[in-house]
Design a protein around this motif. Structure first.
Motif, PDB file in Angstrom:
ATOM      1  N   VAL A  49      12.205  53.945  82.163  1.00  0.00           N
ATOM      2  CA  VAL A  49      11.320  54.958  81.616  1.00  0.00           C
ATOM      3  C   VAL A  49      11.101  56.071  82.624  1.00  0.00           C
ATOM      4  O   VAL A  49      11.124  57.255  82.299  1.00  0.00           O
ATOM      5  CB  VAL A  49       9.967  54.328  81.214  1.00  0.00           C
ATOM      6  CG1 VAL A  49       8.973  55.422  80.830  1.00  0.00           C
ATOM      7  CG2 VAL A  49      10.156  53.365  80.056  1.00  0.00           C
ATOM      8  N   THR A  50      10.924  55.695  83.899  1.00  0.00           N
ATOM      9  CA  THR A  50      10.704  56.698  84.947  1.00  0.00           C
ATOM     10  C   THR A  50      11.905  57.616  85.084  1.00  0.00           C
ATOM     11  O   THR A  50      11.776  58.827  85.188  1.00  0.00           O
ATOM     12  CB  THR A  50      10.441  56.004  86.296  1.00  0.00           C
ATOM     13  OG1 THR A  50       9.304  55.169  86.159  1.00  0.00           O
ATOM     14  CG2 THR A  50      10.187  57.033  87.391  1.00  0.00           C
ATOM     15  N   VAL A  51      13.116  57.025  85.066  1.00  0.00           N
ATOM     16  CA  VAL A  51      14.326  57.837  85.180  1.00  0.00           C
ATOM     17  C   VAL A  51      14.411  58.812  84.029  1.00  0.00           C
ATOM     18  O   VAL A  51      14.719  59.986  84.202  1.00  0.00           O
ATOM     19  CB  VAL A  51      15.582  56.928  85.206  1.00  0.00           C
ATOM     20  CG1 VAL A  51      16.838  57.747  84.990  1.00  0.00           C
ATOM     21  CG2 VAL A  51      15.664  56.203  86.540  1.00  0.00           C
ATOM     22  N   PHE A  52      14.094  58.359  82.819  1.00  0.00           N
ATOM     23  CA  PHE A  52      14.174  59.233  81.650  1.00  0.00           C
ATOM     24  C   PHE A  52      13.232  60.409  81.786  1.00  0.00           C
ATOM     25  O   PHE A  52      13.564  61.531  81.437  1.00  0.00           O
ATOM     26  CB  PHE A  52      13.841  58.445  80.387  1.00  0.00           C
ATOM     27  CG  PHE A  52      13.809  59.303  79.146  1.00  0.00           C
ATOM     28  CD1 PHE A  52      14.985  59.756  78.571  1.00  0.00           C
ATOM     29  CD2 PHE A  52      12.608  59.669  78.568  1.00  0.00           C
ATOM     30  CE1 PHE A  52      14.966  60.550  77.442  1.00  0.00           C
ATOM     31  CE2 PHE A  52      12.585  60.462  77.435  1.00  0.00           C
ATOM     32  CZ  PHE A  52      13.764  60.895  76.869  1.00  0.00           C
ATOM     33  N   ASN A 203      12.569  70.014  89.578  1.00  0.00           N
ATOM     34  CA  ASN A 203      12.465  69.566  90.965  1.00  0.00           C
ATOM     35  C   ASN A 203      12.926  68.126  91.077  1.00  0.00           C
ATOM     36  O   ASN A 203      13.376  67.528  90.102  1.00  0.00           O
ATOM     37  CB  ASN A 203      11.036  69.737  91.505  1.00  0.00           C
ATOM     38  CG  ASN A 203      10.014  68.897  90.758  1.00  0.00           C
ATOM     39  OD1 ASN A 203      10.277  67.770  90.353  1.00  0.00           O
ATOM     40  ND2 ASN A 203       8.826  69.460  90.554  1.00  0.00           N
ATOM     41  N   GLN A 204      12.788  67.543  92.268  1.00  0.00           N
ATOM     42  CA  GLN A 204      13.255  66.186  92.531  1.00  0.00           C
ATOM     43  C   GLN A 204      12.115  65.188  92.679  1.00  0.00           C
ATOM     44  O   GLN A 204      12.324  64.082  93.159  1.00  0.00           O
ATOM     45  CB  GLN A 204      14.079  66.166  93.821  1.00  0.00           C
ATOM     46  CG  GLN A 204      15.565  66.032  93.584  1.00  0.00           C
ATOM     47  CD  GLN A 204      16.284  65.644  94.856  1.00  0.00           C
ATOM     48  OE1 GLN A 204      15.840  65.927  95.952  1.00  0.00           O
ATOM     49  NE2 GLN A 204      17.409  64.988  94.725  1.00  0.00           N
ATOM     50  N   TYR A 205      10.927  65.555  92.266  1.00  0.00           N
ATOM     51  CA  TYR A 205       9.787  64.671  92.494  1.00  0.00           C
ATOM     52  C   TYR A 205       9.911  63.378  91.695  1.00  0.00           C
ATOM     53  O   TYR A 205      10.243  63.392  90.510  1.00  0.00           O
ATOM     54  CB  TYR A 205       8.485  65.375  92.114  1.00  0.00           C
ATOM     55  CG  TYR A 205       7.258  64.525  92.347  1.00  0.00           C
ATOM     56  CD1 TYR A 205       6.900  64.144  93.647  1.00  0.00           C
ATOM     57  CD2 TYR A 205       6.483  64.082  91.291  1.00  0.00           C
ATOM     58  CE1 TYR A 205       5.783  63.356  93.868  1.00  0.00           C
ATOM     59  CE2 TYR A 205       5.366  63.295  91.507  1.00  0.00           C
ATOM     60  CZ  TYR A 205       5.020  62.936  92.791  1.00  0.00           C
ATOM     61  OH  TYR A 205       3.915  62.144  93.004  1.00  0.00           O
ATOM     62  N   ASN A 206       9.620  62.247  92.367  1.00  0.00           N
ATOM     63  CA  ASN A 206       9.632  60.929  91.747  1.00  0.00           C
ATOM     64  C   ASN A 206       8.212  60.371  91.794  1.00  0.00           C
ATOM     65  O   ASN A 206       7.687  60.083  92.863  1.00  0.00           O
ATOM     66  CB  ASN A 206      10.598  59.994  92.492  1.00  0.00           C
ATOM     67  CG  ASN A 206      10.751  58.649  91.806  1.00  0.00           C
ATOM     68  OD1 ASN A 206       9.775  58.053  91.357  1.00  0.00           O
ATOM     69  ND2 ASN A 206      11.970  58.164  91.737  1.00  0.00           N
ATOM     70  N   ALA A 207       7.589  60.248  90.640  1.00  0.00           N
ATOM     71  CA  ALA A 207       6.196  59.810  90.583  1.00  0.00           C
ATOM     72  C   ALA A 207       6.017  58.379  91.078  1.00  0.00           C
ATOM     73  O   ALA A 207       4.935  58.014  91.542  1.00  0.00           O
ATOM     74  CB  ALA A 207       5.670  59.934  89.151  1.00  0.00           C
ATOM     75  N   THR A 209       7.775  56.823  93.616  1.00  0.00           N
ATOM     76  CA  THR A 209       7.843  56.746  95.083  1.00  0.00           C
ATOM     77  C   THR A 209       6.989  57.801  95.768  1.00  0.00           C
ATOM     78  O   THR A 209       6.810  57.760  96.981  1.00  0.00           O
ATOM     79  CB  THR A 209       9.296  56.933  95.555  1.00  0.00           C
ATOM     80  OG1 THR A 209       9.745  58.251  95.191  1.00  0.00           O
ATOM     81  CG2 THR A 209      10.214  55.896  94.914  1.00  0.00           C
ATOM     82  N   LYS A 210       6.475  58.756  94.966  1.00  0.00           N
ATOM     83  CA  LYS A 210       5.681  59.863  95.513  1.00  0.00           C
ATOM     84  C   LYS A 210       6.501  60.715  96.486  1.00  0.00           C
ATOM     85  O   LYS A 210       5.954  61.333  97.392  1.00  0.00           O
ATOM     86  CB  LYS A 210       4.418  59.344  96.216  1.00  0.00           C
ATOM     87  CG  LYS A 210       3.544  58.427  95.365  1.00  0.00           C
ATOM     88  CD  LYS A 210       2.981  59.155  94.158  1.00  0.00           C
ATOM     89  CE  LYS A 210       2.049  58.240  93.359  1.00  0.00           C
ATOM     90  NZ  LYS A 210       1.535  58.891  92.140  1.00  0.00           N
ATOM     91  N   GLN A 211       7.779  60.767  96.284  1.00  0.00           N
ATOM     92  CA  GLN A 211       8.652  61.564  97.138  1.00  0.00           C
ATOM     93  C   GLN A 211       9.338  62.654  96.324  1.00  0.00           C
ATOM     94  O   GLN A 211       9.539  62.515  95.117  1.00  0.00           O
ATOM     95  CB  GLN A 211       9.711  60.675  97.807  1.00  0.00           C
ATOM     96  CG  GLN A 211       9.131  59.660  98.768  1.00  0.00           C
ATOM     97  CD  GLN A 211      10.203  58.786  99.399  1.00  0.00           C
ATOM     98  OE1 GLN A 211      11.314  58.692  98.896  1.00  0.00           O
ATOM     99  NE2 GLN A 211       9.870  58.153 100.512  1.00  0.00           N
ATOM    100  N   GLY A 212       9.699  63.744  97.010  1.00  0.00           N
ATOM    101  CA  GLY A 212      10.426  64.819  96.351  1.00  0.00           C
ATOM    102  C   GLY A 212       9.595  66.035  96.035  1.00  0.00           C
ATOM    103  O   GLY A 212      10.026  66.911  95.276  1.00  0.00           O
ATOM    104  N   ARG A 213       8.410  66.132  96.627  1.00  0.00           N
ATOM    105  CA  ARG A 213       7.606  67.334  96.438  1.00  0.00           C
ATOM    106  C   ARG A 213       8.304  68.538  97.085  1.00  0.00           C
ATOM    107  O   ARG A 213       9.109  68.397  97.999  1.00  0.00           O
ATOM    108  CB  ARG A 213       6.221  67.155  97.046  1.00  0.00           C
ATOM    109  CG  ARG A 213       5.275  66.260  96.257  1.00  0.00           C
ATOM    110  CD  ARG A 213       4.871  66.911  94.963  1.00  0.00           C
ATOM    111  NE  ARG A 213       3.861  66.130  94.250  1.00  0.00           N
ATOM    112  CZ  ARG A 213       3.590  66.288  92.973  1.00  0.00           C
ATOM    113  NH1 ARG A 213       4.268  67.182  92.263  1.00  0.00           N
ATOM    114  NH2 ARG A 213       2.663  65.567  92.380  1.00  0.00           N
TER     115      ARG A 213
END
Length: 281
Positions: A49-52, A203-207, A209-213
């Motif tokens: 779901v996160t990837v989608f 953008n590349q943000y991943n909710a 891992t909290k990375q990609g801001r």
């Protein structure tokens, strides 16, 4: 003295106890194994779901695959192409090492005009709320960076957006630098919804891992129907009423099957930005 019969019974009882213990151990191991399997399946579902939700808008401004391993956004449906043939010309291949110096007037009004094969899309830009983003596009469009580029992705299930801004037309391109996230508390983003007409950055943000801001580049998406999304993507403009009619025409034409290499569901319509400009007023 223990008789043979008593000894036989004792051995039989010990054998029975050993069998019971083995059965108990086996049941315990099975419960642990099943618990681990269930947990692993739960993680897979959550990650899927996160990837989608996140992959369609990735853009680190360099060489990312913005759509790898993405669940198809809709059942492909081929419709007549409502758009014209692209103007003659080639896309730019230039990249830069760092974000351009600030040159816009944050108090001024700016309009981005996308002259596409499907019609003209005007976007009122939010210079005061997203100065880095508007300044970056002002610089890139001044260099002709998006001229002759394709809008490479259309989603029409769950989220309703047209994604553009990659000269490569693959979801993997960018200007070589990144810009910070901005305006994530915009008043228009209510209830986790990006309303129709919103123009926002990929953008590349991943909710998870909290990375990609702060990983935006040049890719952006235009929302043609209210879309449920977390406020993680810089909203920097609003499409005009006439531009919304163009987006609706593109959306009605549907999307192609996912590309096996990139996962993109490209629009059936031939959406090419013949010329992109920004004007100040």
């Amino acid at each position: 003295m223990v008789s043979q019969e008593q000894r036989r019974r004792q051995l039989a009882r010990e054998k029975f106890l050993r069998q019971q213990q083995r059965r108990t151990d086996a049941r315990r191991k099975a419960r642990i194994r099943n618990s681990v399997i269930a947990s692993a399946l739960g993680v897979i579902v959550v990650l899927s779901v996160t990837v989608f939700l996140t992959k369609p808008f990735e853009d680190n401004g360099k060489t990312e695959n913005a759509n790898a391993d993405v669940t198809p956004s809709a059942t492909p449906s081929k419709a007549p192409d409502p758009c014209e043939k692209p103007a003659a010309g080639k896309v730019k291949s230039q990249t830069w090492k760092k974000e351009p110096a600030m040159s816009i007037d944050e108090s001024a009004k700016y309009t981005m005009k996308l002259d596409t094969t499907c019609g003209e899309i005007d976007v009122a830009l939010k210079a005061s709320a997203a100065p880095h983003t508007v300044n970056s596009f002002n610089y890139l469009l001044g260099k002709g960076y998006l001229d002759h580029s394709k809008c490479h992705r259309l989603t029409n299930q769950g989220i309703y957006v047209l994604q553009c801004g990659d000269p490569q037309g693959t979801g993997m391109g960018g200007p070589g630098y990144t810009i910070p996230d901005e305006n994530l508390k915009d008043k228009s983003l209510k209830g986790g919804v990006y309303p129709a007409g919103t123009v926002a950055m990929a953008n590349q943000y991943n909710a998870q891992t909290k990375q990609g801001r702060d990983s935006g580049g040049s890719q952006f998406f235009l929302v043609y129907q209210d879309s449920q999304l977390p406020p993680d993507y810089t909203p920097f403009g609003t499409v005009s009423e006439a531009g919304m009619k163009v987006l609706t025409k593109i959306a009605k034409a549907g999307a192609e099957a996912p590309d096996p290499q990139t996962g993109n569901t490209a629009p059936n319509a031939t959406v090419v930005i013949n010329k992109a400009t920004i004007t100040e007023s």
